[in-house]
Design an enzyme around this catalytic site. Sequence first.
Site, PDB file in Angstrom:
ATOM      1  N   ASN A  54     -47.591   6.958   9.717  1.00 21.77           N
ATOM      2  CA  ASN A  54     -46.236   6.984   9.147  1.00 21.77           C
ATOM      3  C   ASN A  54     -46.090   6.051   7.942  1.00 21.77           C
ATOM      4  O   ASN A  54     -44.975   5.773   7.504  1.00 21.77           O
ATOM      5  CB  ASN A  54     -45.209   6.584  10.210  1.00 21.77           C
ATOM      6  CG  ASN A  54     -45.119   7.595  11.330  1.00 21.77           C
ATOM      7  OD1 ASN A  54     -45.292   8.791  11.120  1.00 21.77           O
ATOM      8  ND2 ASN A  54     -44.850   7.123  12.538  1.00 21.77           N
ATOM      9  N   HIS A 140     -35.050  11.756  19.487  1.00 23.40           N
ATOM     10  CA  HIS A 140     -36.159  10.904  19.925  1.00 23.40           C
ATOM     11  C   HIS A 140     -35.932  10.356  21.333  1.00 23.40           C
ATOM     12  O   HIS A 140     -34.799  10.117  21.761  1.00 23.40           O
ATOM     13  CB  HIS A 140     -36.313   9.735  18.943  1.00 23.40           C
ATOM     14  CG  HIS A 140     -37.586   8.985  19.090  1.00 23.40           C
ATOM     15  ND1 HIS A 140     -37.715   7.892  19.922  1.00 23.40           N
ATOM     16  CD2 HIS A 140     -38.808   9.167  18.507  1.00 23.40           C
ATOM     17  CE1 HIS A 140     -38.951   7.428  19.841  1.00 23.40           C
ATOM     18  NE2 HIS A 140     -39.630   8.171  18.992  1.00 23.40           N
ATOM     19  N   GLU A 185     -31.069  12.012  15.050  1.00 25.61           N
ATOM     20  CA  GLU A 185     -31.903  11.520  13.960  1.00 25.61           C
ATOM     21  C   GLU A 185     -31.492  12.195  12.655  1.00 25.61           C
ATOM     22  O   GLU A 185     -30.940  13.298  12.665  1.00 25.61           O
ATOM     23  CB  GLU A 185     -33.378  11.829  14.236  1.00 25.61           C
ATOM     24  CG  GLU A 185     -33.947  11.150  15.470  1.00 25.61           C
ATOM     25  CD  GLU A 185     -35.350  11.639  15.784  1.00 25.61           C
ATOM     26  OE1 GLU A 185     -36.302  11.218  15.103  1.00 25.61           O
ATOM     27  OE2 GLU A 185     -35.492  12.447  16.727  1.00 25.61           O
ATOM     28  N   SER A 189     -38.650  13.127  14.047  1.00 26.55           N
ATOM     29  CA  SER A 189     -39.991  12.547  14.019  1.00 26.55           C
ATOM     30  C   SER A 189     -41.097  13.543  14.319  1.00 26.55           C
ATOM     31  O   SER A 189     -42.215  13.394  13.823  1.00 26.55           O
ATOM     32  CB  SER A 189     -40.078  11.381  15.007  1.00 26.55           C
ATOM     33  OG  SER A 189     -39.785  11.822  16.322  1.00 26.55           O
ATOM     34  N   ASP A 214     -30.020   7.824  13.586  1.00 29.01           N
ATOM     35  CA  ASP A 214     -31.312   7.159  13.471  1.00 29.01           C
ATOM     36  C   ASP A 214     -31.978   7.656  12.180  1.00 29.01           C
ATOM     37  O   ASP A 214     -32.449   8.788  12.106  1.00 29.01           O
ATOM     38  CB  ASP A 214     -32.173   7.490  14.695  1.00 29.01           C
ATOM     39  CG  ASP A 214     -33.477   6.709  14.709  1.00 29.01           C
ATOM     40  OD1 ASP A 214     -33.976   6.372  13.617  1.00 29.01           O
ATOM     41  OD2 ASP A 214     -34.019   6.469  15.798  1.00 29.01           O
ATOM     42  N   HIS A 217     -37.053   7.778   9.779  1.00 27.95           N
ATOM     43  CA  HIS A 217     -38.066   8.508   9.022  1.00 27.95           C
ATOM     44  C   HIS A 217     -37.587   8.916   7.632  1.00 27.95           C
ATOM     45  O   HIS A 217     -38.367   9.497   6.863  1.00 27.95           O
ATOM     46  CB  HIS A 217     -38.530   9.733   9.810  1.00 27.95           C
ATOM     47  CG  HIS A 217     -39.389   9.382  10.978  1.00 27.95           C
ATOM     48  ND1 HIS A 217     -40.744   9.182  10.879  1.00 27.95           N
ATOM     49  CD2 HIS A 217     -39.068   9.160  12.285  1.00 27.95           C
ATOM     50  CE1 HIS A 217     -41.243   8.879  12.066  1.00 27.95           C
ATOM     51  NE2 HIS A 217     -40.242   8.849  12.936  1.00 27.95           N
ATOM     52  N   LYS A 245     -42.543   2.206   9.230  1.00 29.21           N
ATOM     53  CA  LYS A 245     -42.939   3.484   8.632  1.00 29.21           C
ATOM     54  C   LYS A 245     -43.101   3.280   7.121  1.00 29.21           C
ATOM     55  O   LYS A 245     -44.063   2.674   6.688  1.00 29.21           O
ATOM     56  CB  LYS A 245     -41.933   4.548   9.027  1.00 29.21           C
ATOM     57  CG  LYS A 245     -41.873   4.704  10.562  1.00 29.21           C
ATOM     58  CD  LYS A 245     -40.770   5.569  11.035  1.00 29.21           C
ATOM     59  CE  LYS A 245     -40.794   5.699  12.553  1.00 29.21           C
ATOM     60  NZ  LYS A 245     -40.510   4.423  13.266  1.00 29.21           N
TER      61      LYS A 245
END
Length: 393
Positions: A54, A140, A185, A189, A214, A217, A245
């Site tokens: 990541n 997640h 998210e 992910s 979230d 990413h 990440k």
Amino acid sequence: MTCSVDNSNKLAFIDDALTERAKMGHLRTLQSLIPQNAVSVVKNGQTLLNFSSNDYLGLSKHPALIKGGQEYLNRYGTGATASRLVVGTYDIHQQLEEKLAKLCGKEAALLFNTGFQANSTIIPALVDKKSLVLCDRLSHNSILQGILLSGARWTRYKHNDLGHLDTLLKKGISQGYNRILIATETVFSMEGDQSDVDGLINLSQKYNTLLYLDDAHALGIMGEQGMGLTAYKSGIDISIGTFGKAFGSFGAFITASKQMCNYLINCCPGFIYTTALPPAIIGAINAALDLIPTLDKERSYLRQQVNYLQNNLRKLGYQVINSDSPIIPVIIGDETKALKLSQYLEKYKILATAIRPPTVPPNTSRIRLVLSSQHTKEQINYLIDILKKWHEH
């Protein structure tokens, strides 16, 4: 009548669990790696091209982050020595929080030790057994753990289906909950696709719910100056970001109102009872935060390579989830076949991990390819060539 416990067999449940995992093909083992640079590692004495990390911008090996960590280490020592509410709040913790808030266009920020810790302990501080949580079906595991710990009633809406979420909100509003929380998210992910952040904000405001996003990413590679998809957007009660990440380091943070941050400082066990992040980590994060806004060229290159790889994989006949992020899931379906493909790639010096249930739904086992701005076009073409050979053999 007295009952006794058979202590001679007290760990039988462990053997049973591991045996069952092995029987189902879900038993995992740790694989030791030695990193060489941002996109290569050594495994079992062999150098492999890494397409599973990541580290989206390659910052984990950047000289500025290493220097920043070393400077703070030399000045402040190896550890923060206590929790934030005791003596673990150094000036560098507060300075970093202020810097994060400013760069994200938010009122305040608060550091946490990991994204998992943040999600699993903040959510129970926001809702209780009289509350309702609505989360995306593919959220997640850390979000799910937080919901379960809260004791709240919860329902998962269909993946990225705001129409379904709207229906559930209409129903929930009439049922007398003390509060409703939407949690998801921004970039998923395992899928690599995105939530409709503006649509979520509109629904949250329409039904007067809490909104919890979230952004782990997206941070570093998306949004204004790379500060994520929630940056500079109002109507989000809590946004989570992580530093492991694109930031190439470790730790997590939230952005929120000052009122919300003050509440969590007093009411979130995951913040209250945890030793603060160590100085070297703070130094590395601070250095990354100076770099991230300047990396538009790297982000542009990364987006181009994502499109290039996806298009070429589709031409070869692979099922690829449409993604604007560096996460490119190649859906194989069968677990055994996904594992064999991962092993085949490793034979050709490519590290690309197979992701299987229970991490992803049944029959959706995949190779989760992840690109970095440090991957060269030649390296990506090599990956495509090897995947072509597998598809044809």
